[in-house]
Design an enzyme around this catalytic site. Structure first.
Site, PDB file in Angstrom:
ATOM      1  N   GLU A 143       0.781  -1.201   0.180  1.00 29.43           N
ATOM      2  CA  GLU A 143       0.163  -0.091   0.009  1.00 29.43           C
ATOM      3  C   GLU A 143       0.940   1.310  -0.031  1.00 29.43           C
ATOM      4  O   GLU A 143       1.702   1.578   0.891  1.00 29.43           O
ATOM      5  CB  GLU A 143      -0.971   0.163   1.154  1.00 29.43           C
ATOM      6  CG  GLU A 143      -1.839   1.234   1.328  1.00 29.43           C
ATOM      7  CD  GLU A 143      -2.623   1.225   2.551  1.00 29.43           C
ATOM      8  OE1 GLU A 143      -3.510   2.227   2.670  1.00 29.43           O
ATOM      9  OE2 GLU A 143      -2.066   0.717   3.635  1.00 29.43           O
ATOM     10  N   ASP A 178      -5.742   2.844  -1.323  1.00 31.36           N
ATOM     11  CA  ASP A 178      -6.265   3.832  -0.451  1.00 31.36           C
ATOM     12  C   ASP A 178      -6.427   5.263  -0.865  1.00 31.36           C
ATOM     13  O   ASP A 178      -5.535   5.953  -1.192  1.00 31.36           O
ATOM     14  CB  ASP A 178      -5.529   3.910   0.892  1.00 31.36           C
ATOM     15  CG  ASP A 178      -6.043   4.721   2.081  1.00 31.36           C
ATOM     16  OD1 ASP A 178      -6.750   5.833   1.975  1.00 31.36           O
ATOM     17  OD2 ASP A 178      -6.156   4.018   3.103  1.00 31.36           O
ATOM     18  N   GLN A 204      -9.654   1.192   0.133  1.00 30.99           N
ATOM     19  CA  GLN A 204      -9.933   1.904   1.234  1.00 30.99           C
ATOM     20  C   GLN A 204     -10.295   3.122   1.001  1.00 30.99           C
ATOM     21  O   GLN A 204      -9.861   3.906  -0.071  1.00 30.99           O
ATOM     22  CB  GLN A 204      -8.782   1.656   2.190  1.00 30.99           C
ATOM     23  CG  GLN A 204      -8.510   0.281   2.789  1.00 30.99           C
ATOM     24  CD  GLN A 204      -7.493   0.125   3.723  1.00 30.99           C
ATOM     25  OE1 GLN A 204      -6.418   0.915   3.619  1.00 30.99           O
ATOM     26  NE2 GLN A 204      -7.581  -0.618   4.780  1.00 30.99           N
ATOM     27  N   GLU A 240     -11.521   2.809   6.510  1.00 27.96           N
ATOM     28  CA  GLU A 240     -10.391   3.213   7.333  1.00 27.96           C
ATOM     29  C   GLU A 240     -10.159   4.670   7.574  1.00 27.96           C
ATOM     30  O   GLU A 240      -9.427   5.417   7.135  1.00 27.96           O
ATOM     31  CB  GLU A 240      -9.016   2.885   6.606  1.00 27.96           C
ATOM     32  CG  GLU A 240      -8.091   2.465   7.546  1.00 27.96           C
ATOM     33  CD  GLU A 240      -6.548   2.182   7.103  1.00 27.96           C
ATOM     34  OE1 GLU A 240      -5.918   1.365   7.817  1.00 27.96           O
ATOM     35  OE2 GLU A 240      -6.451   2.531   6.121  1.00 27.96           O
TER      36      GLU A 240
END
Length: 258
Positions: A143, A178, A204, A240
């Site tokens: 990530e 993300d 996310q 998140e």
């Protein structure tokens, strides 16, 4: 319609960790994710998943000593054995918990660190992890994380993550996308989702710039949710973010999705 997973590391902070599963189920979530289950026995975490009929989307492999500023081991030269032990622990937990995705954090470079050494270590450790995970049907995730939240973090950009994924060449290595981190570092989220979707293993969300509920700030999530559907993404979308107040009361934005 995106399938939402509650992040139990950040959600329901008024509850102890093992009590957060019931809170998520009560709010309508069918899946959860979290950073670290290792403070608890795997069997106890699995019991909560089973009790509430929840799917575990993913968790992180042990990321080193947080008190010393460690945020992952995967790229750290000289820590290869530590990484292997941490990943073995993660595989043991996954065998009990039933998830098929494990995120391995890259780690923070030393101020005088040589980028090439970190990159070579990262590639070697990722190849090792993917080989170990393949027989268990596990996908390894990397990530990009913005350097404002974690200064010095080794991996920041989507294109760099995708290049590393391609260089390792393992079918079970994917990128964890993300949207919050992407917006802070480079923006243009929709273009990057469209470009990289076949090699994205998890998504996310959080509002930007404050990492709170995704119903405000500078990211247009209704638009991105439609795009994610159009691109054929079938995985979980992890929530998140840090709730502004009570987690459940702040879920108005998600009622139609839950």
């Amino acid at each position: 319609m995106p399938r939402l997973a509650a992040n139990l590391t950040l959600f329901y902070p008024q509850h102890a960790f093992l009590e957060r599963f019931g809170a998520a189920a009560a709010d309508g979530f069918k899946a959860v994710e979290f950073m670290s289950p290792f403070e608890h026995r795997a069997a106890d975490v699995r019991a909560r998943l089973d009790e509430y009929g929840l799917t575990l989307a993913l968790f992180n492999a042990p990321a080193g000593d947080a008190a010393k500023g460690e945020r992952g081991l995967t790229s750290l030269p000289g820590r290869e054995e530590d990484f292997r032990r941490s990943f073995s622990t993660a595989l043991d937990y996954a065998a009990v918990l039933g998830n098929d995705r494990i995120h391995v954090m890259a780690g923070v470079m030393a101020a005088d660190g040589e980028a090439a050494r970190y990159r070579n270590t990262y590639l070697e450790n990722l190849a090792y992890a993917c080989a170990q995970a393949a027989s268990a049907g596990i996908t390894v995730l990397i990530e990009p994380i913005n350097p404002r939240d974690i200064p010095g973090y080794f991996l920041n950009r989507q294109d760099v993550a995708q290049a590393i994924r391609a260089e390792v060449g393992a079918a079970n290595l994917k990128v964890q996308f993300d949207c919050y981190h992407c917006q802070i570092v480079e923006g243009d989220i929709a273009t990057k989702l469209s470009r990289d979707m076949p090699d994205i293993g998890h998504i996310q969300i959080a509002g930007a710039p404050d990492r709170q509920e995704p119903d405000g700030g500078e990211i247009n999530y209704p638009y991105l949710f439609e795009l994610i559907d159009q691109l054929g993404y079938e995985g979980w979308v992890g929530c998140e973010y840090r709730p502004r107040g009570d987690t459940s009361q702040g879920l108005g934005w998600a009622r139609g999705l839950l």
